[in-house]
Write an enzyme that holds these catalytic residues in place. Structure first.
Site, PDB file in Angstrom:
ATOM      1  N   CYS A   8       0.860  -1.189   0.000  1.00 58.93           N
ATOM      2  CA  CYS A   8       0.000   0.000   0.000  1.00 58.93           C
ATOM      3  C   CYS A   8       0.892   1.233   0.000  1.00 58.93           C
ATOM      4  O   CYS A   8       2.053   1.156  -0.410  1.00 58.93           O
ATOM      5  CB  CYS A   8      -1.010  -0.029   1.150  1.00 58.93           C
ATOM      6  SG  CYS A   8      -0.293   0.002   2.807  1.00 58.93           S
ATOM      7  N   ASN A  11       2.054   1.547   4.482  1.00 58.75           N
ATOM      8  CA  ASN A  11       2.346   0.290   5.188  1.00 58.75           C
ATOM      9  C   ASN A  11       1.993   0.378   6.679  1.00 58.75           C
ATOM     10  O   ASN A  11       2.647  -0.251   7.519  1.00 58.75           O
ATOM     11  CB  ASN A  11       3.810  -0.135   4.978  1.00 58.75           C
ATOM     12  CG  ASN A  11       4.127  -1.572   5.412  1.00 58.75           C
ATOM     13  OD1 ASN A  11       5.215  -1.860   5.858  1.00 58.75           O
ATOM     14  ND2 ASN A  11       3.183  -2.468   5.280  1.00 58.75           N
ATOM     15  N   CYS A  13      -1.742   0.894   7.351  1.00 63.19           N
ATOM     16  CA  CYS A  13      -3.192   0.638   7.406  1.00 63.19           C
ATOM     17  C   CYS A  13      -3.568  -0.625   6.626  1.00 63.19           C
ATOM     18  O   CYS A  13      -3.760  -1.691   7.211  1.00 63.19           O
ATOM     19  CB  CYS A  13      -3.986   1.837   6.879  1.00 63.19           C
ATOM     20  SG  CYS A  13      -3.693   3.375   7.790  1.00 63.19           S
ATOM     21  N   ARG A  14      -3.665  -0.523   5.301  1.00 61.42           N
ATOM     22  CA  ARG A  14      -4.234  -1.625   4.510  1.00 61.42           C
ATOM     23  C   ARG A  14      -3.326  -2.848   4.422  1.00 61.42           C
ATOM     24  O   ARG A  14      -3.759  -3.978   4.693  1.00 61.42           O
ATOM     25  CB  ARG A  14      -4.583  -1.140   3.096  1.00 61.42           C
ATOM     26  CG  ARG A  14      -5.733  -0.158   3.073  1.00 61.42           C
ATOM     27  CD  ARG A  14      -5.811   0.586   1.753  1.00 61.42           C
ATOM     28  NE  ARG A  14      -4.686   1.505   1.594  1.00 61.42           N
ATOM     29  CZ  ARG A  14      -4.478   2.272   0.534  1.00 61.42           C
ATOM     30  NH1 ARG A  14      -5.329   2.230  -0.477  1.00 61.42           N
ATOM     31  NH2 ARG A  14      -3.433   3.084   0.471  1.00 61.42           N
ATOM     32  N   SER A  15      -2.060  -2.652   4.008  1.00 58.78           N
ATOM     33  CA  SER A  15      -1.238  -3.849   3.744  1.00 58.78           C
ATOM     34  C   SER A  15      -0.859  -4.629   5.007  1.00 58.78           C
ATOM     35  O   SER A  15      -0.833  -5.859   4.962  1.00 58.78           O
ATOM     36  CB  SER A  15      -0.015  -3.516   2.879  1.00 58.78           C
ATOM     37  OG  SER A  15       0.872  -2.641   3.537  1.00 58.78           O
ATOM     38  N   ASP A 126      -8.399   3.947   0.681  1.00 58.73           N
ATOM     39  CA  ASP A 126      -7.413   4.401   1.661  1.00 58.73           C
ATOM     40  C   ASP A 126      -8.166   4.945   2.882  1.00 58.73           C
ATOM     41  O   ASP A 126      -8.875   5.941   2.775  1.00 58.73           O
ATOM     42  CB  ASP A 126      -6.570   5.505   1.010  1.00 58.73           C
ATOM     43  CG  ASP A 126      -5.491   6.034   1.936  1.00 58.73           C
ATOM     44  OD1 ASP A 126      -5.537   5.728   3.150  1.00 58.73           O
ATOM     45  OD2 ASP A 126      -4.618   6.761   1.439  1.00 58.73           O
TER      46      ASP A 126
HETATM   47  P1  4NP Z   1      -1.964   2.829   3.923  1.00 57.47           P
HETATM   48  O1  4NP Z   1      -2.638   4.192   4.444  1.00 57.47           O
HETATM   49  O2  4NP Z   1      -1.334   3.141   2.585  1.00 57.47           O
HETATM   50  O3  4NP Z   1      -3.128   1.905   3.807  1.00 57.47           O
HETATM   51  O4  4NP Z   1      -0.953   2.438   4.982  1.00 57.47           O
HETATM   52  C1  4NP Z   1      -1.950   5.402   4.507  1.00 57.47           C
HETATM   53  C2  4NP Z   1      -1.074   5.631   5.540  1.00 57.47           C
HETATM   54  C3  4NP Z   1      -0.410   6.828   5.634  1.00 57.47           C
HETATM   55  C4  4NP Z   1      -0.630   7.812   4.681  1.00 57.47           C
HETATM   56  C5  4NP Z   1      -1.506   7.586   3.628  1.00 57.47           C
HETATM   57  C6  4NP Z   1      -2.168   6.373   3.541  1.00 57.47           C
HETATM   58  N1  4NP Z   1       0.039   9.070   4.790  1.00 57.47           N
HETATM   59  O5  4NP Z   1      -0.216   9.943   3.951  1.00 57.47           O
HETATM   60  O6  4NP Z   1       0.873   9.234   5.703  1.00 57.47           O
END
Ligand code: 4NP
Length: 161
Positions: A8, A11, A13-15, A126
């Protein structure tokens, strides 16, 4: 042995949630020696960090164990994993651009939605800027799709003996 890497942006939240869900299902099926699971981000925003508190809360709610620290995708991951599975088309593009930079023509890139199974979606949304309900939605999408992914992996294990 099949190696799966979920990808993702951050790294956190989703993955890592996808990693925890597949790890649990693999364990339940007694396949821990045959399927290896990891996750990473395309960004360097959260290297070394624990998953987001909302990811941890969602995992705990579903009795999933999460042991992961944020890491960014590495050049060696293209060779080191059989399935690189991006959570959305934006991160798939990021991974493809990186492969181009390294002059790699990977055949092992997928979208999570390639394995969708009962729930209709294209991108795993997201959840970072939303509320907790977004994490629950992500969990439902991932849980269904990872059942779809496991069907593919189990067929491959049978084929490979
Ligand atoms: P992820 O979510 O890609 O599912 O881990 C996010 C985590 C952090 C950010 C964006 C999406 N960020 O902009 O910091």
């Amino acid at each position: 042995m099949i190696k799966v890497l979920f990808v993702c942006l951050g790294n956190i939240c989703r993955s890592p949630l996808a990693e925890a869900i597949l790890t649990q299902k693999v364990k339940e099926r007694g396949l821990s020696k045959s399927i290896v699971v990891d996750s990473c981000g395309t960004s360097d925003f959260h290297i070394g960090e624990l998953p987001d508190d909302r990811t941890l809360a969602c995992a705990a709610k579903h009795q999933l164990n999460i042991q992961h620290r944020g890491r960014q995708i590495l050049r060696s991951d293209f060779k080191g994993f059989d399935y690189l599975i991006a959570m959305d088309s934006s991160n798939l593009e990021n991974v493809q651009k990186l492969a181009g930079k390294y002059k790699i023509m990977p055949k092992n890139l997928f979208l999570m939605s390639n394995f969708k199974n009962g729930i209709e979606f294209n991108d795993v949304p997201d959840p970072y800027y939303g509320g907790e309900e977004g994490f629950e939605e992500v969990y439902e999408i991932l849980n269904a799709s990872i059942d779809g992914l496991l069907q593919t992996l189990e067929k491959e294990l049978v084929k490979n003996g």
